[in-house]
Motif scaffolding. Structure first.
Motif, PDB file in Angstrom:
ATOM      1  N   LEU A  76       0.654  -1.839  -0.256  1.00 18.37           N
ATOM      2  CA  LEU A  76      -0.005  -0.004  -0.420  1.00 18.37           C
ATOM      3  C   LEU A  76       1.383   1.071  -0.128  1.00 18.37           C
ATOM      4  CD1 LEU A  76      -2.531   1.419  -0.071  1.00 18.37           C
ATOM      5  CD2 LEU A  76      -2.563   0.805   2.745  1.00 18.37           C
ATOM      6  N   ALA A  77       1.613   1.310   0.717  1.00 19.15           N
ATOM      7  CA  ALA A  77       2.703   2.805   0.766  1.00 19.15           C
ATOM      8  C   ALA A  77       3.716   2.547  -0.630  1.00 19.15           C
ATOM      9  CB  ALA A  77       3.400   2.373   1.894  1.00 19.15           C
ATOM     10  N   LEU A  78       4.023   1.476  -1.230  1.00 15.72           N
ATOM     11  CA  LEU A  78       4.288   1.550  -2.459  1.00 15.72           C
ATOM     12  C   LEU A  78       3.757   2.212  -3.350  1.00 15.72           C
ATOM     13  CD1 LEU A  78       6.264  -1.408  -2.896  1.00 15.72           C
ATOM     14  CD2 LEU A  78       7.246   0.372  -3.209  1.00 15.72           C
ATOM     15  N   ALA A  79       2.747   2.133  -3.604  1.00 13.19           N
ATOM     16  CA  ALA A  79       1.371   1.946  -4.130  1.00 13.19           C
ATOM     17  C   ALA A  79       1.614   3.874  -4.249  1.00 13.19           C
ATOM     18  CB  ALA A  79       0.141   1.455  -4.405  1.00 13.19           C
ATOM     19  N   ALA A  80       1.624   4.383  -3.266  1.00 15.83           N
ATOM     20  CA  ALA A  80       0.822   5.821  -2.161  1.00 15.83           C
ATOM     21  C   ALA A  80       2.027   6.887  -2.685  1.00 15.83           C
ATOM     22  CB  ALA A  80       0.404   6.157  -1.294  1.00 15.83           C
ATOM     23  N   HIS A  81       3.270   6.000  -2.622  1.00 13.27           N
ATOM     24  CA  HIS A  81       4.770   7.177  -2.714  1.00 13.27           C
ATOM     25  C   HIS A  81       4.668   7.347  -3.854  1.00 13.27           C
ATOM     26  CE1 HIS A  81       8.502   7.681  -2.619  1.00 13.27           C
ATOM     27  NE2 HIS A  81       8.878   7.900  -1.709  1.00 13.27           N
ATOM     28  N   ASP A  82       4.455   6.252  -4.856  1.00 16.33           N
ATOM     29  CA  ASP A  82       5.049   6.046  -6.321  1.00 16.33           C
ATOM     30  C   ASP A  82       3.581   7.109  -7.880  1.00 16.33           C
ATOM     31  OD1 ASP A  82       5.602   4.893  -9.076  1.00 16.33           O
ATOM     32  OD2 ASP A  82       4.231   4.271  -9.409  1.00 16.33           O
ATOM     33  N   ASN A  83       2.333   7.194  -6.437  1.00 18.72           N
ATOM     34  CA  ASN A  83       1.554   8.577  -6.863  1.00 18.72           C
ATOM     35  C   ASN A  83       1.580   9.602  -6.133  1.00 18.72           C
ATOM     36  OD1 ASN A  83      -0.112   7.647  -8.942  1.00 18.72           O
ATOM     37  ND2 ASN A  83       0.377   5.518  -7.621  1.00 18.72           N
ATOM     38  N   ASN A  84       3.032   9.757  -5.003  1.00 20.61           N
ATOM     39  CA  ASN A  84       2.799  10.992  -4.115  1.00 20.61           C
ATOM     40  C   ASN A  84       1.538  11.126  -3.247  1.00 20.61           C
ATOM     41  OD1 ASN A  84       5.326  11.901  -5.408  1.00 20.61           O
ATOM     42  ND2 ASN A  84       4.222  12.566  -7.259  1.00 20.61           N
ATOM     43  N   VAL A  85       0.908  10.172  -2.920  1.00 19.91           N
ATOM     44  CA  VAL A  85       0.012  10.709  -1.943  1.00 19.91           C
ATOM     45  C   VAL A  85       1.117  10.162  -0.428  1.00 19.91           C
ATOM     46  CG1 VAL A  85      -1.652   8.718  -0.866  1.00 19.91           C
ATOM     47  CG2 VAL A  85      -1.935   9.766  -3.296  1.00 19.91           C
ATOM     48  N   PRO A  86       0.643  10.763   0.274  1.00 13.82           N
ATOM     49  CA  PRO A  86       1.498  10.840   1.838  1.00 13.82           C
ATOM     50  C   PRO A  86       0.817   9.847   2.669  1.00 13.82           C
ATOM     51  CG  PRO A  86       0.594  12.842   1.369  1.00 13.82           C
ATOM     52  CD  PRO A  86      -0.246  11.796   0.228  1.00 13.82           C
ATOM     53  N   VAL A  87       1.767   9.063   3.232  1.00 14.42           N
ATOM     54  CA  VAL A  87       1.763   7.731   4.161  1.00 14.42           C
ATOM     55  C   VAL A  87       1.701   8.498   5.243  1.00 14.42           C
ATOM     56  CG1 VAL A  87       2.604   5.329   4.689  1.00 14.42           C
ATOM     57  CG2 VAL A  87       2.633   6.256   2.199  1.00 14.42           C
ATOM     58  N   TYR A  88       0.753   7.579   6.109  1.00 15.59           N
ATOM     59  CA  TYR A  88       1.563   8.329   8.108  1.00 15.59           C
ATOM     60  C   TYR A  88       1.204   7.167   8.413  1.00 15.59           C
ATOM     61  CZ  TYR A  88       1.037  12.822   6.228  1.00 15.59           C
ATOM     62  OH  TYR A  88       1.847  14.560   5.612  1.00 15.59           O
ATOM     63  N   SER A  89       2.158   6.471   9.022  1.00 15.97           N
ATOM     64  CA  SER A  89       2.111   5.349  10.373  1.00 15.97           C
ATOM     65  C   SER A  89       2.171   6.518  11.300  1.00 15.97           C
ATOM     66  CB  SER A  89       3.087   4.274  10.064  1.00 15.97           C
ATOM     67  OG  SER A  89       3.391   4.120  11.531  1.00 15.97           O
ATOM     68  N   VAL A  90       0.965   5.578  12.599  1.00 14.55           N
ATOM     69  CA  VAL A  90       0.304   6.226  13.489  1.00 14.55           C
ATOM     70  C   VAL A  90       0.740   4.873  14.444  1.00 14.55           C
ATOM     71  CG1 VAL A  90      -1.190   7.549  15.092  1.00 14.55           C
ATOM     72  CG2 VAL A  90      -1.464   7.584  11.975  1.00 14.55           C
ATOM     73  N   VAL A  91       1.616   5.634  15.552  1.00 14.67           N
ATOM     74  CA  VAL A  91       1.798   4.764  16.209  1.00 14.67           C
ATOM     75  C   VAL A  91       2.665   5.120  18.212  1.00 14.67           C
ATOM     76  CG1 VAL A  91       2.957   3.356  15.243  1.00 14.67           C
ATOM     77  CG2 VAL A  91       4.262   5.087  16.328  1.00 14.67           C
ATOM     78  N   PRO A  92       2.331   5.156  19.343  1.00 15.67           N
ATOM     79  CA  PRO A  92       2.083   5.346  20.174  1.00 15.67           C
ATOM     80  C   PRO A  92       3.802   4.986  20.174  1.00 15.67           C
ATOM     81  CG  PRO A  92       1.112   3.161  21.043  1.00 15.67           C
ATOM     82  CD  PRO A  92       1.004   3.872  19.115  1.00 15.67           C
ATOM     83  N   THR A  93       4.265   6.159  21.389  1.00 18.15           N
ATOM     84  CA  THR A  93       6.331   6.254  21.476  1.00 18.15           C
ATOM     85  C   THR A  93       6.410   4.810  22.179  1.00 18.15           C
ATOM     86  OG1 THR A  93       5.915   6.784  23.747  1.00 18.15           O
ATOM     87  CG2 THR A  93       6.254   8.406  21.419  1.00 18.15           C
ATOM     88  N   SER A  94       5.273   3.949  22.574  1.00 17.75           N
ATOM     89  CA  SER A  94       5.248   2.364  23.295  1.00 17.75           C
ATOM     90  C   SER A  94       5.901   1.845  22.074  1.00 17.75           C
ATOM     91  CB  SER A  94       4.640   2.377  24.160  1.00 17.75           C
ATOM     92  OG  SER A  94       2.954   2.646  22.912  1.00 17.75           O
ATOM     93  N   THR A  95       5.319   1.748  21.098  1.00 16.84           N
ATOM     94  CA  THR A  95       5.387   0.641  20.245  1.00 16.84           C
ATOM     95  C   THR A  95       7.321   0.980  19.156  1.00 16.84           C
ATOM     96  OG1 THR A  95       3.518   1.120  19.594  1.00 16.84           O
ATOM     97  CG2 THR A  95       4.706   0.372  17.555  1.00 16.84           C
ATOM     98  N   ILE A  96       7.790   2.273  19.867  1.00 16.04           N
ATOM     99  CA  ILE A  96       9.087   2.309  18.517  1.00 16.04           C
ATOM    100  C   ILE A  96      10.094   1.683  20.373  1.00 16.04           C
ATOM    101  CG2 ILE A  96      10.803   3.842  18.381  1.00 16.04           C
ATOM    102  CD1 ILE A  96       8.346   6.472  18.099  1.00 16.04           C
TER     103      ILE A  96
END
Ligand code: MRU
Length: 346
Positions: free
Chosen positions: A253-273
């Motif tokens: 999904l991110a590849l296809a979005a990037h190829d079409n200049n659509v922004p991709v955001y991952s939303v995570v609490p810092t406990s996921t980092i």
């Protein structure tokens, strides 16, 4: 109602295996049953399994017959190992276990064993309460990125069901909707367990947010046609360089979005980092039973030949170069992620 909560000396959880057909709450009194429920995905979603495991550890405290705090801590360590082994990819599980054990160890010399049992339960409750508060903060930061009229492609389920309440990526969508922004969601069905079609669609109906379900292989079509303005998903583990492990299909999904200049955001609490892992290639990826891929039916018949084999990696890694930003409770992190992630993880 929260997805994961403590009531009458029991852990209660919404059974996510049977939604949306039936809404049922199941109760647990032992940590081994909680570990099994995490493996079987009664509860799923990184923050939700972290909170469930923390309550599981509280149950382990009540199950232990230890009379000294030293013995109790050693029993808790063994139970934490059982809970940690229930699913490998989401780091929130390890994070929650390590946090409760560390804090319990720090107070064990000044408490009685029974007080320490109550302390562990209070810590689990704190993790659950903080999760809701953190999600709402993330949602405020993320909602600022959403435009009025946006169509958003969303992968898996990242809502109240994936957390204790409110959600990560779906929490952003929910807050933007509450702010009065007109939003349309294209819901990836999320093969093979269909968290999108079953759970995200169920949640969006309750919030009154317009949506349509698409099969996962349709997102490239909509992105190329200019019919989606944002891609949002959660995350199960973010490496120090910003690579994000998330539900299988996120990478494509991110590849296809990037190829079409659509922004991709991952939303995570810092406990996921997880700053201990330099890059996403080091993140353990769970491979689940092939039956999850093969065991569904089409027109009442199996979808594949009787002896067909299948592969079932449950997560993939989206390389940081495909992400426009990572939304956390401490703000939106932009590249270079290897530098900027460090400053948000306190
Ligand atoms: O296998 P699951 O359903 O536990 O996977 C969940 C996801 O991949 C979510 O996107 C992730 O946990 C982040 S959302 C809170």
């Amino acid at each position: 109602m929260r997805t994961v909560f403590w009531e009458n000396n029991e852990l209660k959880m919404i059974d996510q295996r049977i939604l949306p057909a039936r809404f049922e709450v199941v109760s647990y009194r032992g940590h081994k049953e909680v570990a099994r429920a995490i493996t079987d995905m009664v509860v799923r979603g990184a923050p939700a399994i972290g909170a469930a495991a923390a309550f599981g550890l509280a149950l382990a405290g009540f199950e232990s017959r230890a009379s000294s705090t030293g013995d109790l801590v050693s029993d808790l360590q063994k139970s934490a190992a059982v809970l940690k082994s229930s699913r490998p990819t989401a780091v929130n599980l390890e994070w929650a276990m390590d946090r409760v054990l560390r804090n319990a160890d720090a107070v064990k010399d000044v408490l009685t064993a029974n007080d320490l049992r109550q302390y562990v339960l209070a810590e689990a409750q704190k993790i659950a309460n903080e999760d809701v508060e953190i999600n709402k903060r993330m949602a405020e930061h993320g909602a600022a990125l959403i435009g009025d009229g946006d169509t958003i492609i969303h992968h898996c389920n990242t809502g109240a069901l994936a957390t204790v309440d409110w959600g990560t990526a779906l929490g952003v969508i929910r807050t933007a909707h509450e702010q009065g922004k007109k939003i349309h969601v294209l819901v990836d069905e999320t093969r093979p367990r269909l968290q999108g079609a079953r759970l995200t669609a169920w949640e969006l109906e309750q919030y009154g947010i317009p949506y349509e379900i698409i099969s996962d292989n349709m997102s490239g079509y909509f992105l190329r046609a200019g019919k989606a303005q944002k891609v949002l998903f959660g995350g199960d583990r973010v490496a120090a360089n910003g690579d994000v492990a998330n539900k299988i299909g996120s990478y494509m999904l991110a590849l296809a979005a990037h190829d079409n200049n659509v922004p991709v955001y991952s939303v995570v609490p810092t406990s996921t980092i997880d700053l201990s892992l330099a890059h996403g290639g080091l993140i353990p990826i769970e491979e689940r039973d092939a039956d999850e891929v093969l065991g569904i039916q089409f027109h009442g018949e199996p979808i594949a030949p009787k002896n067909a084999k299948a592969r079932n990696p449950a997560f993939d890694v989206t390389p940081n170069r495909l992400l426009s930003g990572i939304v956390t409770e401490n703000g939106v992190i932009y590249p270079p992620f290897d530098v900027n992630l460090k400053s948000v993880v306190k």
